[in-house]
Design a protein around this motif. Structure first.
Motif, PDB file in Angstrom:
ATOM      1  N   GLY A   4     -36.598  44.153  -3.159  1.00 55.44           N
ATOM      2  CA  GLY A   4     -37.135  42.906  -2.613  1.00 55.44           C
ATOM      3  C   GLY A   4     -36.805  42.715  -1.149  1.00 55.44           C
ATOM      4  N   LEU A   5     -35.594  43.060  -0.772  1.00 59.11           N
ATOM      5  CA  LEU A   5     -35.202  42.954   0.632  1.00 59.11           C
ATOM      6  C   LEU A   5     -36.044  43.875   1.506  1.00 59.11           C
ATOM      7  N   LEU A   6     -36.245  45.098   1.061  1.00 62.10           N
ATOM      8  CA  LEU A   6     -37.056  46.035   1.837  1.00 62.10           C
ATOM      9  C   LEU A   6     -38.510  45.588   1.890  1.00 62.10           C
ATOM     10  N   ALA A   7     -39.052  45.135   0.768  1.00 70.66           N
ATOM     11  CA  ALA A   7     -40.460  44.745   0.710  1.00 70.66           C
ATOM     12  C   ALA A   7     -40.777  43.567   1.619  1.00 70.66           C
ATOM     13  N   ARG A   8     -39.860  42.649   1.789  1.00 71.16           N
ATOM     14  CA  ARG A   8     -40.124  41.438   2.551  1.00 71.16           C
ATOM     15  C   ARG A   8     -39.891  41.579   4.052  1.00 71.16           C
ATOM     16  N   GLY A   9     -39.298  42.695   4.474  1.00 73.49           N
ATOM     17  CA  GLY A   9     -39.016  42.879   5.896  1.00 73.49           C
ATOM     18  C   GLY A   9     -39.997  43.830   6.565  1.00 73.49           C
ATOM     19  N   ALA A  65     -32.091  27.582   2.388  1.00 77.16           N
ATOM     20  CA  ALA A  65     -32.941  28.640   2.939  1.00 77.16           C
ATOM     21  C   ALA A  65     -34.398  28.198   2.814  1.00 77.16           C
ATOM     22  N   ASP A  66     -35.253  28.737   3.650  1.00 79.92           N
ATOM     23  CA  ASP A  66     -36.675  28.418   3.564  1.00 79.92           C
ATOM     24  C   ASP A  66     -37.270  28.927   2.255  1.00 79.92           C
ATOM     25  N   GLU A  67     -36.731  30.027   1.779  1.00 79.37           N
ATOM     26  CA  GLU A  67     -37.168  30.603   0.512  1.00 79.37           C
ATOM     27  C   GLU A  67     -35.986  31.375  -0.073  1.00 79.37           C
ATOM     28  N   MET A  68     -35.815  31.290  -1.394  1.00 82.45           N
ATOM     29  CA  MET A  68     -34.747  32.036  -2.055  1.00 82.45           C
ATOM     30  C   MET A  68     -35.299  32.653  -3.328  1.00 82.45           C
ATOM     31  N   ILE A  69     -35.204  33.965  -3.395  1.00 82.51           N
ATOM     32  CA  ILE A  69     -35.623  34.719  -4.566  1.00 82.51           C
ATOM     33  C   ILE A  69     -34.353  35.176  -5.278  1.00 82.51           C
ATOM     34  N   THR A  92     -37.990  35.717  11.304  1.00 83.02           N
ATOM     35  CA  THR A  92     -37.487  35.352   9.988  1.00 83.02           C
ATOM     36  C   THR A  92     -36.456  36.388   9.586  1.00 83.02           C
ATOM     37  N   MET A  93     -35.284  35.920   9.187  1.00 83.26           N
ATOM     38  CA  MET A  93     -34.270  36.831   8.666  1.00 83.26           C
ATOM     39  C   MET A  93     -34.393  36.860   7.149  1.00 83.26           C
ATOM     40  N   VAL A  94     -34.554  38.062   6.633  1.00 84.08           N
ATOM     41  CA  VAL A  94     -34.544  38.308   5.198  1.00 84.08           C
ATOM     42  C   VAL A  94     -33.168  38.894   4.917  1.00 84.08           C
ATOM     43  N   TRP A  95     -32.393  38.250   4.044  1.00 83.39           N
ATOM     44  CA  TRP A  95     -31.008  38.689   3.836  1.00 83.39           C
ATOM     45  C   TRP A  95     -30.584  38.430   2.410  1.00 83.39           C
ATOM     46  N   GLY A  96     -29.403  38.868   2.067  1.00 84.50           N
ATOM     47  CA  GLY A  96     -28.893  38.784   0.709  1.00 84.50           C
ATOM     48  C   GLY A  96     -28.673  37.395   0.167  1.00 84.50           C
ATOM     49  N   GLY A  97     -28.875  36.373   0.977  1.00 88.67           N
ATOM     50  CA  GLY A  97     -28.883  35.002   0.510  1.00 88.67           C
ATOM     51  C   GLY A  97     -27.542  34.321   0.346  1.00 88.67           C
ATOM     52  N   ARG A 140     -36.447  31.333  10.629  1.00 84.75           N
ATOM     53  CA  ARG A 140     -36.596  31.084   9.189  1.00 84.75           C
ATOM     54  C   ARG A 140     -35.663  31.993   8.404  1.00 84.75           C
ATOM     55  N   LEU A 141     -35.356  31.575   7.174  1.00 85.42           N
ATOM     56  CA  LEU A 141     -34.499  32.342   6.282  1.00 85.42           C
ATOM     57  C   LEU A 141     -35.183  32.592   4.945  1.00 85.42           C
ATOM     58  N   VAL A 142     -35.224  33.855   4.563  1.00 86.06           N
ATOM     59  CA  VAL A 142     -35.696  34.233   3.239  1.00 86.06           C
ATOM     60  C   VAL A 142     -34.562  35.005   2.580  1.00 86.06           C
ATOM     61  N   GLY A 143     -34.004  34.431   1.536  1.00 89.20           N
ATOM     62  CA  GLY A 143     -32.901  35.062   0.827  1.00 89.20           C
ATOM     63  C   GLY A 143     -33.372  35.789  -0.407  1.00 89.20           C
ATOM     64  N   VAL A 144     -32.712  36.904  -0.689  1.00 86.78           N
ATOM     65  CA  VAL A 144     -32.950  37.627  -1.939  1.00 86.78           C
ATOM     66  C   VAL A 144     -31.569  37.817  -2.559  1.00 86.78           C
ATOM     67  N   SER A 145     -31.237  36.927  -3.476  1.00 92.09           N
ATOM     68  CA  SER A 145     -29.947  36.987  -4.147  1.00 92.09           C
ATOM     69  C   SER A 145     -30.112  37.772  -5.446  1.00 92.09           C
ATOM     70  N   VAL A 146     -29.083  37.763  -6.247  1.00 91.37           N
ATOM     71  CA  VAL A 146     -29.104  38.449  -7.529  1.00 91.37           C
ATOM     72  C   VAL A 146     -28.462  37.522  -8.553  1.00 91.37           C
ATOM     73  N   GLU A 147     -28.883  37.624  -9.801  1.00 87.90           N
ATOM     74  CA  GLU A 147     -28.443  36.660 -10.819  1.00 87.90           C
ATOM     75  C   GLU A 147     -26.938  36.431 -10.822  1.00 87.90           C
ATOM     76  N   PHE A 148     -26.139  37.494 -10.781  1.00 83.52           N
ATOM     77  CA  PHE A 148     -24.695  37.291 -10.904  1.00 83.52           C
ATOM     78  C   PHE A 148     -24.054  36.694  -9.651  1.00 83.52           C
ATOM     79  N   LEU A 149     -24.816  36.572  -8.569  1.00 87.21           N
ATOM     80  CA  LEU A 149     -24.321  35.925  -7.347  1.00 87.21           C
ATOM     81  C   LEU A 149     -25.099  34.653  -7.003  1.00 87.21           C
ATOM     82  N   ALA A 150     -26.000  34.240  -7.861  1.00 87.76           N
ATOM     83  CA  ALA A 150     -26.877  33.106  -7.561  1.00 87.76           C
ATOM     84  C   ALA A 150     -26.100  31.829  -7.243  1.00 87.76           C
ATOM     85  N   ALA A 151     -24.939  31.646  -7.831  1.00 92.16           N
ATOM     86  CA  ALA A 151     -24.140  30.446  -7.562  1.00 92.16           C
ATOM     87  C   ALA A 151     -23.636  30.412  -6.121  1.00 92.16           C
TER      88      ALA A 151
END
Length: 179
Positions: free
Chosen positions: A89-94, A74-78, A33-38, A57-68
Motif C-alpha cells: 500500500g505504501l508503494l502503490a500510493r507514492g 491524517a488526511d487519510e488513514m488506511i 503529500t507524504m505517504v507514511w506508516g501512519g 497532506r498526509l496519507v497513512g498506511v498503518s497495520v492492524e496491530f499498530l492501529a492504536a
C-alpha cells in the motif's frame, strides 16, 4: 507529488530529528503529500507534524496491530491487515520513495522496494536519505554489489543517496519532471 517516506517510529536525538523537520518542511511547503506508516510516534510523528504544519497532506498506511498508535488527524488513514499489505500500500500510493533512518523494519522496507525496482516491478525514484552518515555502510555494500556483478542495473539507476532533504527533494522533482 505523493512521496512515500519510510522511517523509524522510535524517538531519536536531534542529529536525526532536526534534518527530518527540515525535510518535512520542504515537503509541506512544496505542496507534496507524504505517504507514511501512519504512526504518531518517533520520527514518523516528527515528519507528519512538519508536513502538516507547512501545508502538506498526509496519507497513512498503518497495520492492524499498530492501529492504536496511528495518527488521528491524517488526511487519510488506511489500515492494512499485515506488514506485507502495508508495504504494498505504501508503494502503490507514492510516486517516489524516500528511506530515512530506521531500524530493521525500515531496512526491510528499503530492501523490498529496491528488489522490486531491480526486477522492473516499479520504476519510481528511490532515495536513501543518508542523515548523519547513517547509510554509509549500506552505500559501501551496494557499491561492492555493483562492482562484483550482483546488481543487474547500475546502482545510480536503482537508488540515489542524498545527504540532506533538499538534495533528496531536488532529485525527486527532477526525476518527476523527466518522466
Amino acid at each position: 507529488m505523493n512521496i512515500t517516506v519510510f522511517c523509524s517510529a522510535a524517538d531519536l536525538d536531534d542529529r536525526y530529528t532536526a534534518p527530518a523537520r527540515e525535510f518535512a518542511e520542504l515537503l509541506g511547503k512544496g505542496g507534496h503529500t507524504m505517504v507514511w506508516g501512519g504512526s504518531e510516534s518517533g520520527l514518523m510523528k516528527v515528519m507528519a507534524d512538519g508536513v502538516q504544519e507547512n501545508g502538506g497532506r498526509l496519507v497513512g498506511v498503518s497495520v492492524e496491530f499498530l492501529a492504536a498508535k496511528a495518527r488521528r488527524n491524517a488526511d487519510e488513514m488506511i489500515v492494512a491487515k499485515d506488514l506485507a499489505e502495508r508495504k504494498a500500500g505504501l508503494l502503490a500510493r507514492g510516486d517516489a520513495v524516500v528511506v530515512m533512518v530506521g531500524g530493521t523494519g525500515t531496512l526491510d522496507e528499503a530492501t523490498e522496494i529496491l528488489e522490486l525496482k531491480k526486477h522492473g516491478l516499479h520504476t519510481k525514484p528511490v532515495v536513501l536519505l543518508n542523515t548523519a552518515g547513517f547509510y554509509d555502510g549500506l552505500q559501501q555494500q551496494f557499491r561492492r554489489m555493483e562492482a562484483e556483478g550482483f546488481l543487474p542495473l547500475p546502482l545510480a539507476e536503482l537508488v540515489f543517496f542524498a545527504e540532506d532533504g533538499a538534495s533528496a527533494l531536488a532529485y525527486l522533482e527532477s526525476a518527476a519532471a523527466s518522466r
